[in-house]
Design an enzyme around this catalytic site. Structure first.
Site, short mmCIF file in Angstrom:
data_model
loop_
_atom_site.label_atom_id
_atom_site.label_comp_id
_atom_site.label_asym_id
_atom_site.label_seq_id
_atom_site.Cartn_x
_atom_site.Cartn_y
_atom_site.Cartn_z
N LYS A 1 0.92 -1.39 -0.03
CA LYS A 1 -0.11 0.02 -0.26
C LYS A 1 0.86 1.35 0.14
CE LYS A 1 -4.15 -2.03 1.49
NZ LYS A 1 -5.46 -1.96 2.46
N ARG B 1 -3.72 -10.09 4.73
CA ARG B 1 -4.10 -10.17 3.27
C ARG B 1 -2.81 -9.69 2.75
NH1 ARG B 1 -6.26 -6.70 -0.08
NH2 ARG B 1 -7.95 -7.41 -1.45
C1 PT1 Z 1 -7.98 -4.40 3.17
C2 PT1 Z 1 -8.39 -4.53 1.82
C3 PT1 Z 1 -9.39 -5.26 1.34
N1 PT1 Z 1 -7.80 -3.65 0.93
C4 PT1 Z 1 -9.89 -5.95 3.57
N2 PT1 Z 1 -10.07 -5.84 2.48
C5 PT1 Z 1 -7.82 -3.71 -0.37
N3 PT1 Z 1 -10.64 -6.58 4.44
C6 PT1 Z 1 -9.25 -4.47 -0.88
C7 PT1 Z 1 -3.17 2.13 -0.95
O1 PT1 Z 1 -3.04 3.07 -0.14
O2 PT1 Z 1 -7.07 -3.74 3.77
N4 PT1 Z 1 -8.97 -5.13 4.08
N5 PT1 Z 1 -9.53 -5.29 0.05
C8 PT1 Z 1 -7.21 -2.94 -1.43
N6 PT1 Z 1 -7.40 -1.48 -0.96
C9 PT1 Z 1 -6.39 -0.66 -1.17
C10 PT1 Z 1 -6.61 0.78 -0.24
C11 PT1 Z 1 -5.13 -0.60 -1.87
C12 PT1 Z 1 -5.45 1.49 -0.29
C13 PT1 Z 1 -4.18 0.25 -1.79
C14 PT1 Z 1 -4.39 1.12 -0.91
O3 PT1 Z 1 -2.19 2.03 -1.82
#
Ligand code: PT1
Length: 273
Positions: free
Chosen positions: A215, A254
């Site tokens: 992230k 995850r």
């Molecule tokens: C998570 C999650 C998810 N993240 C759960 N499900 C994502 N339970 C999708 C960035 O800052 O943390 N927990 N499902 C993906 N979402 C992101 C959010 C991807 C922020 C990247 C960022 O780069």
């Protein structure tokens, strides 16, 4: 296959099913590519595969129900038919949740914590575990100006409210998993504070899932020549963060990089045993 044991440590492998996820330009269908990717993650030690058909990263646009169903459900069915593994479906839509339950998914992962109309009712009719994640705002705009007076207090208050809603809808406490939602409507400072105080979230006595892998916060903390470290340079930072979360009580991680994460968590397990 036995029931999913939420007390154990799990590495959850990410399987994104969006049109650009497996763009090799070739004639392999999305389904073949998804199965191949899942097989690799399982061989590397993932115990849960998290299938998602809606991107929820910052600035992502919403996707329609029909499109999401078409992306996700065939993959759930194919994985269930070909592998002995636990399947999580990353969705907020009640229609997709119902179809996932019908296709024998083992858990649901909802970044909107069952706040979409109808989601609580669909979940109440099943008996599989559900991950409730905290997010401020919605993916398309959540990073514009996230604001909290105290991030940890507010995330905890949100969990209390959602747990109560679930229980009132008939979803028992023992089916719930909590996730602070790193990067979801949070600045670097908010994300770092959440990570530093993650142990506070164990007071609900529920399993904790975290997603930090690759992230933006990792890129920001690493900084390469004045810029966020690019996504392909975030592995070691992601592993360090994952280790911290497990030491502070997380038990479902995850991740994209399954083999590396499994190895890192073996070291943690050794000292926890
Ligand atoms: C998570 C999650 C998810 N993240 C759960 N499900 C994502 N339970 C999708 C960035 O800052 O943390 N927990 N499902 C993906 N979402 C992101 C959010 C991807 C922020 C990247 C960022 O780069």
């Amino acid at each position: 296959m036995e029931k999913l044991d939420l007390q154990q440590l799990h590495v959850m492998g990410i399987l994104n099913i969006t049109p650009d996820s497996f763009s090799d330009g070739g004639q392999y269908t999305g389904l073949d590519a998804a199965l191949y990717r899942a097989e690799i993650m399982l061989k590397e030690g993932a115990t849960i595969i998290d299938i998602g058909g809606e991107s929820t990263r910052p600035n992502a646009k919403a996707v329609g129900v029909a499109e999401e169903l078409q992306r996700v459900i065939p993959v759930v069915e194919a994985l269930k038919a070909n592998f002995d593994c636990y399947i999580s479906v990353d969705t907020s839509k009640p229609e997709v949740m119902q179809a996932a339950i019908d296709a024998k998914a083992d858990m649901l992962n909802d970044v909107r914590a069952l706040q979409m109309t109808g989601a609580l009712a669909v979940c109440a009719k099943s008996n599989i575990p559900i991950c409730l994640m905290h997010m401020q705002g919605q993916p398309d705009t959540m990073q514009i100006q996230p604001t909290y007076s105290n991030i940890v207090t507010e995330v905890k208050a949100f969990f209390s409210e959602r747990i109560l809603c679930c229980e009132q809808a008939g979803i028992t406490h023992d089916r719930l998993i909590l996730d602070p939602g790193f990067g979801f409507g949070k600045t670097l400072d908010h994300n770092t504070q959440l990570l530093a105080q993650l142990e506070q979230l164990t007071e609900f006595n529920l399993p904790l899932l975290v997603g930090i892998s690759r992230k933006t916060m990792i890129g920001q903390l690493l900084q390469h020549s004045g810029q966020d470290a690019p996504v392909n340079q975030r592995l070691y930072g992601s592993l360090s963060a994952a280790v911290i979360t497990v030491l502070k009580g997380a038990n479902i991680i995850r991740v994209h990089d399954v083999k590396a994460s499994v190895d890192a968590l073996k070291i943690v397990s050794a000292i926890q045993a």
